[in-house]
Design a protein around this motif. Structure first.
Motif, short mmCIF file in Angstrom:
data_model
loop_
_atom_site.label_atom_id
_atom_site.label_comp_id
_atom_site.label_asym_id
_atom_site.label_seq_id
_atom_site.Cartn_x
_atom_site.Cartn_y
_atom_site.Cartn_z
N MET A 218 -7.35 -40.68 83.21
CA MET A 218 -6.58 -41.90 83.31
C MET A 218 -7.40 -42.99 84.03
N ALA A 219 -8.03 -42.64 85.15
CA ALA A 219 -8.83 -43.61 85.89
C ALA A 219 -10.01 -44.10 85.05
N TRP A 220 -10.65 -43.16 84.33
CA TRP A 220 -11.76 -43.54 83.47
C TRP A 220 -11.28 -44.51 82.39
N GLY A 221 -10.12 -44.22 81.79
CA GLY A 221 -9.56 -45.08 80.76
C GLY A 221 -9.20 -46.46 81.29
N ASP A 222 -8.64 -46.52 82.49
CA ASP A 222 -8.32 -47.83 83.08
C ASP A 222 -9.59 -48.64 83.32
N LYS A 223 -10.68 -47.95 83.67
CA LYS A 223 -11.94 -48.65 83.95
C LYS A 223 -12.68 -49.05 82.68
N TYR A 224 -12.77 -48.13 81.71
CA TYR A 224 -13.61 -48.37 80.54
C TYR A 224 -12.85 -48.68 79.25
N ALA A 225 -11.54 -48.54 79.26
CA ALA A 225 -10.73 -48.89 78.09
C ALA A 225 -9.45 -49.60 78.56
N PRO A 226 -9.63 -50.68 79.33
CA PRO A 226 -8.45 -51.36 79.88
C PRO A 226 -7.68 -52.11 78.81
N ASN A 227 -6.44 -52.42 79.13
CA ASN A 227 -5.63 -53.19 78.17
C ASN A 227 -5.66 -54.68 78.50
N GLY A 228 -6.37 -55.09 79.53
CA GLY A 228 -6.46 -56.50 79.89
C GLY A 228 -5.41 -56.96 80.88
N ASP A 229 -4.39 -56.14 81.10
CA ASP A 229 -3.31 -56.51 82.01
C ASP A 229 -3.35 -55.74 83.32
N GLY A 230 -4.35 -54.90 83.50
CA GLY A 230 -4.45 -54.11 84.72
C GLY A 230 -4.10 -52.65 84.46
N PRO A 231 -4.07 -51.86 85.54
CA PRO A 231 -3.77 -50.43 85.38
C PRO A 231 -2.42 -50.22 84.70
N ARG A 232 -2.33 -49.16 83.94
CA ARG A 232 -1.11 -48.87 83.19
C ARG A 232 -0.06 -48.18 84.05
N MET A 233 -0.50 -47.50 85.10
CA MET A 233 0.41 -46.79 86.00
C MET A 233 -0.09 -46.93 87.43
N GLU A 234 0.84 -46.85 88.35
CA GLU A 234 0.49 -46.78 89.76
C GLU A 234 0.98 -45.43 90.26
N LEU A 235 0.11 -44.71 90.92
CA LEU A 235 0.43 -43.38 91.42
C LEU A 235 0.66 -43.45 92.92
N LEU A 236 1.84 -43.02 93.36
CA LEU A 236 2.22 -43.10 94.76
C LEU A 236 2.50 -41.71 95.32
N ASP A 237 2.16 -41.53 96.57
CA ASP A 237 2.49 -40.29 97.29
C ASP A 237 4.00 -40.29 97.52
N LYS A 238 4.66 -39.27 97.04
CA LYS A 238 6.13 -39.20 97.14
C LYS A 238 6.59 -39.22 98.60
N LYS A 239 5.78 -38.67 99.49
CA LYS A 239 6.17 -38.57 100.90
C LYS A 239 6.24 -39.94 101.59
N ASN A 240 5.23 -40.80 101.34
CA ASN A 240 5.20 -42.08 102.05
C ASN A 240 5.17 -43.30 101.13
N MET A 241 5.22 -43.06 99.81
CA MET A 241 5.23 -44.12 98.80
C MET A 241 3.99 -45.02 98.87
#
Length: 163
Positions: free
Chosen positions: A97-120
Motif C-alpha cells: 500500500m505504501a509503495w502504491g501511494d508513493k509510486y502509483a498515486p491517484n493525485g489526491d494523496g494517500p488513499r487510506m490513513e492508518l491509525l493506532d486503535k489505542k491512541n488514534m
C-alpha cells in the motif's frame, strides 16, 4: 499459459508467491483485513468472477491463510476468516500500500490513513530496522547463507560479491 511451479525453488520469496502471488489473492486479503468475510461480499467489492473468486478462496483456505467457517448469523452461509498465518501478512499488504501511494498515486494523496486503535495516532510506516531502530535500505544490509540455504540460494547470495 501455464503457471510455473514455484515449489521447486527453495526460496522464501518463491514459496510466499506460490501461496499468495496471484493478484486477485492479494486483493481478497486486503478486503479480508477490512472485515469482508462472505463470498458475495468479496464478489461485490472486487467485481470478480465467481469462478476466479472460488478458486482463490479455495487456495487461500488450502494454504491455511483463510479458514472457512459456518456463519454465526446464517447457518447456511460460510465465512472466510483470516488465520494467524493470514494475519501475519498484514505488514506485507501495508508495504504494498505504501509503495502504491508513493509510486502509483491517484493525485489526491494517500488513499487510506492508518491509525493506532489505542491512541488514534498515525502508525509508523513499515520498514526494515536495525536492532537499534535505524531504518535500513537494501544497501545497508549484508546477506549471508544460513542453515537452510541450498546451493542455488547460496549462489544467489554470493552473486553480489562477484559483481
Amino acid at each position: 499459459m501455464s503457471r510455473t511451479d514455484l515449489t521447486k525453488f527453495d526460496c522464501s520469496v518463491a514459496q510466499t508467491l506460490d501461496q499468495i502471488g496471484e493478484w486477485w489473492t492479494l486483493l481478497i486479503l486486503r478486503d479480508a483485513f477490512h472485515g469482508i468475510k462472505r463470498f458475495d461480499d468479496f464478489q461485490t467489492q472486487l467485481e470478480i468472477s465467481p469462478t476466479v473468486l472460488s478458486a482463490r478462496l479455495q487456495s487461500l483456505t488450502r494454504n491455511g491463510i483463510l479458514e472457512k467457517r459456518k456463519s454465526r448469523t446464517d447457518g447456511r452461509a460460510f465465512e472466510y476468516v483470516l488465520t494467524r498465518k493470514g494475519l501475519d501478512l498484514y505488514p506485507v499488504l501495508l508495504s504494498l500500500m505504501a509503495w502504491g501511494d508513493k509510486y502509483a498515486p491517484n493525485g489526491d494523496g494517500p488513499r487510506m490513513e492508518l491509525l493506532d486503535k489505542k491512541n488514534m495516532r498515525p502508525i509508523l510506516p513499515v520498514g526494515v530496522r536495525s536492532d537499534d531502530g535505524r531504518v535500513l535500505t537494501a544497501k545497508d544490509v549484508i546477506v549471508k547463507p544460513a542453515s537452510g540455504s541450498d546451493d542455488r540460494m547460496t549462489s544467489l547470495i554470493n552473486y553480489r560479491k562477484k559483481a
